[in-house]
Design a protein around this motif. Structure first.
Motif, PDB file in Angstrom:
ATOM      1  N   THR A  45       0.847  -1.196   0.000  1.00  0.00           N
ATOM      2  CA  THR A  45       0.000   0.000   0.000  1.00  0.00           C
ATOM      3  C   THR A  45       0.880   1.244   0.000  1.00  0.00           C
ATOM      4  OG1 THR A  45      -1.868  -1.059   1.118  1.00  0.00           O
ATOM      5  CG2 THR A  45      -1.679   1.329   1.348  1.00  0.00           C
ATOM      6  N   PHE A  91       1.010   3.865  -3.128  1.00  0.00           N
ATOM      7  CA  PHE A  91       0.635   5.237  -2.794  1.00  0.00           C
ATOM      8  C   PHE A  91       1.759   6.197  -3.162  1.00  0.00           C
ATOM      9  CE2 PHE A  91       0.341   8.920  -0.066  1.00  0.00           C
ATOM     10  CZ  PHE A  91      -1.013   9.206   0.016  1.00  0.00           C
ATOM     11  N   ASN A  92       2.987   5.865  -2.765  1.00  0.00           N
ATOM     12  CA  ASN A  92       4.117   6.755  -3.024  1.00  0.00           C
ATOM     13  C   ASN A  92       4.457   6.821  -4.505  1.00  0.00           C
ATOM     14  OD1 ASN A  92       4.337   7.282  -0.281  1.00  0.00           O
ATOM     15  ND2 ASN A  92       5.803   5.633   0.063  1.00  0.00           N
ATOM     16  N   ARG A 152       2.370   6.538  -6.919  1.00  0.00           N
ATOM     17  CA  ARG A 152       1.348   7.388  -7.541  1.00  0.00           C
ATOM     18  C   ARG A 152       1.642   8.865  -7.331  1.00  0.00           C
ATOM     19  NH1 ARG A 152      -4.676   8.686  -5.600  1.00  0.00           N
ATOM     20  NH2 ARG A 152      -5.385   9.684  -7.517  1.00  0.00           N
ATOM     21  N   TRP A 153       2.093   9.229  -6.121  1.00  0.00           N
ATOM     22  CA  TRP A 153       2.301  10.643  -5.843  1.00  0.00           C
ATOM     23  C   TRP A 153       3.600  11.182  -6.426  1.00  0.00           C
ATOM     24  CZ3 TRP A 153      -1.258  13.959  -5.160  1.00  0.00           C
ATOM     25  CH2 TRP A 153      -2.489  13.550  -4.646  1.00  0.00           C
ATOM     26  N   ALA A 210      -3.987   3.915  -8.745  1.00  0.00           N
ATOM     27  CA  ALA A 210      -5.027   4.074  -7.730  1.00  0.00           C
ATOM     28  C   ALA A 210      -6.008   2.897  -7.756  1.00  0.00           C
ATOM     29  CB  ALA A 210      -5.776   5.392  -7.955  1.00  0.00           C
ATOM     30  N   LEU A 241      -4.418   0.050  -6.063  1.00  0.00           N
ATOM     31  CA  LEU A 241      -4.511   0.232  -4.608  1.00  0.00           C
ATOM     32  C   LEU A 241      -5.827  -0.279  -4.072  1.00  0.00           C
ATOM     33  CD1 LEU A 241      -2.944   3.720  -3.723  1.00  0.00           C
ATOM     34  CD2 LEU A 241      -2.563   1.568  -2.510  1.00  0.00           C
ATOM     35  N   LEU A 262       3.562   6.951   4.049  1.00  0.00           N
ATOM     36  CA  LEU A 262       2.765   7.500   2.957  1.00  0.00           C
ATOM     37  C   LEU A 262       3.193   8.938   2.722  1.00  0.00           C
ATOM     38  CD1 LEU A 262      -0.746   6.140   4.018  1.00  0.00           C
ATOM     39  CD2 LEU A 262       0.923   5.064   2.489  1.00  0.00           C
ATOM     40  N   LYS A 268       3.421  12.498   0.415  1.00  0.00           N
ATOM     41  CA  LYS A 268       2.574  13.239  -0.534  1.00  0.00           C
ATOM     42  C   LYS A 268       3.135  14.627  -0.731  1.00  0.00           C
ATOM     43  CE  LYS A 268      -2.345  13.903  -1.503  1.00  0.00           C
ATOM     44  NZ  LYS A 268      -3.713  13.728  -1.002  1.00  0.00           N
TER      45      LYS A 268
END
Length: 343
Positions: free
Chosen positions: A113, A117-118, A120-121, A147, A150, A341, A343
């Motif tokens: 996860t 997440f990382n 994607r950002w 996403a 995820l 996580l 962002k």
């Protein structure tokens, strides 16, 4: 919180490391090149079959200094470890969880996860910061696909299912990685991930930096009392730091990949520093390796605010903070392992 020390990177071929009092001494051909106080270090990474005295190995073990030997191209060779740190009950619980598929799956799901997440950002930030130079529609499509991965990940019920979802998301992430290279496009281009051996300059950089990240993550795990060789997702085999490879999944894109992009886009490295062998393998020269190691040390000193702990810390302490959170979960202090996580 642990204080971030320095890692001593030894890249001089045929160097020999010895101990003099409380100092590590680097010698070559009987000539002293440098000496560094042990109390300033939390790790030593020696490249190129460097030798070390038994006295220095013992001192490193006693001071909790990770001493790692790698080939000149960054392939792991050996690691010197001292007495096991931490509560033996913590390691026993780690081994029990490693043998329990349900519990291992829960940890692996949290780690991946964090990775997705990382990843994607990293793409989202590039689309935001360079909207006039990049195909933002292409980047947004990749971001949406990750996403969706995820979302599917949250329903995964086995390690194989997690690996399948992670693999597809990684293909999507790397499909736009070349777009994030903004400078020196003739010398630095990315078509696909190649590991053993790396087949282009970018893959050579990525593989080398992943080795550095794995070294730092293994040291962090040992510091909090966990066994870096017993993981929850990567298969175990002799000499493989499986838990370090598990945990560094969270940091690959946000720490290592962004660092590689910065090296290229700010011209800290150039194409002249890479050598292609007859079999197609690409390696960097000594000067380029030294530039990367110096920049890596500076990167680790940069400050961020940890998204969960809400503490300011250096990037170099992020693996330690996550190792600490994993240990707290295994002890029963947390209901789940919280991934990093960004962002």
């Amino acid at each position: 919180m642990k204080i971030l020390g320095n890692t001593l990177y030894v890249t001089t071929p045929d160097a020999y490391l010895s101990l003099d009092g409380e100092n590590v001494v680097i010698q070559k051909g009987g000539t002293e090149l440098r000496r560094v106080p042990l109390h300033n270090l939390d790790g030593i990474a020696a490249f190129g079959y460097t030798g070390a005295s038994p006295a220095l190995m013992g001192a490193c073990a006693g001071h909790g200094i990770a001493l790692t030997f790698l080939s000149m191209h960054g392939r792991f060779l050996a690691r010197v470890c001292g007495a096991e740190r931490g509560n033996v009950l913590l390691r026993k619980e780690q081994y029990r969880v490693s043998d329990n598929e349900e519990k291992s799956t829960a940890i692996a799901k949290s780690i991946i996860t964090g990775k997705l997440f990382n990843s994607r950002w990293v793409i989202e930030r590039a689309a935001r910061d360079y909207s006039m130079r990049l195909d933002t529609d292409k980047l947004k499509r990749a971001s949406r696909s990750i996403a969706e991965s995820l979302e599917r990940l949250q329903d995964a019920s086995s390690p194989d299912e997690i690996r399948g979802i992670e693999g597809k998301a990684a293909i999507c992430y790397f499909s736009v990685f070349d777009d994030l290279i903004l400078q020196q496009k003739e010398q630095f281009f990315f078509r696909s991930r190649s590991r053993r051996p790396p087949l282009d300059n970018v893959n050579a950089l990525i593989s080398f930096v992943y080795t550095l990240l794995a070294h730092d993550t293994a040291s962090a795990l040992e510091t909090v009392g966990l066994d870096p060789y017993v993981g929850f997702m990567h298969s175990e085999r002799p000499g493989r730091i499986s838990l370090a490879l598990d945990m560094m999944e969270e940091f690959r894109s946000v720490v290592a990949d962004r660092f590689v992009l910065t090296l290229i886009n700010t011209h800290q490295v150039n194409g002249k520093g890479f050598i292609q062998k007859e079999n197609g393998a690409v390696f960097m020269d000594d000067d380029t390796r030294k530039v990367i190691l110096t920049a890596w040390q500076k990167k680790k000193q940069e400050k961020i605010t940890h998204p969960m702990l809400k503490e300011k810390m250096e990037w170099g302490l992020v693996p330690y903070s996550q190792a600490m959170l994993l240990a707290r979960y295994l002890r029963g202090d947390l209901d789940a392992y919280p991934p990093f996580l960004w962002k």
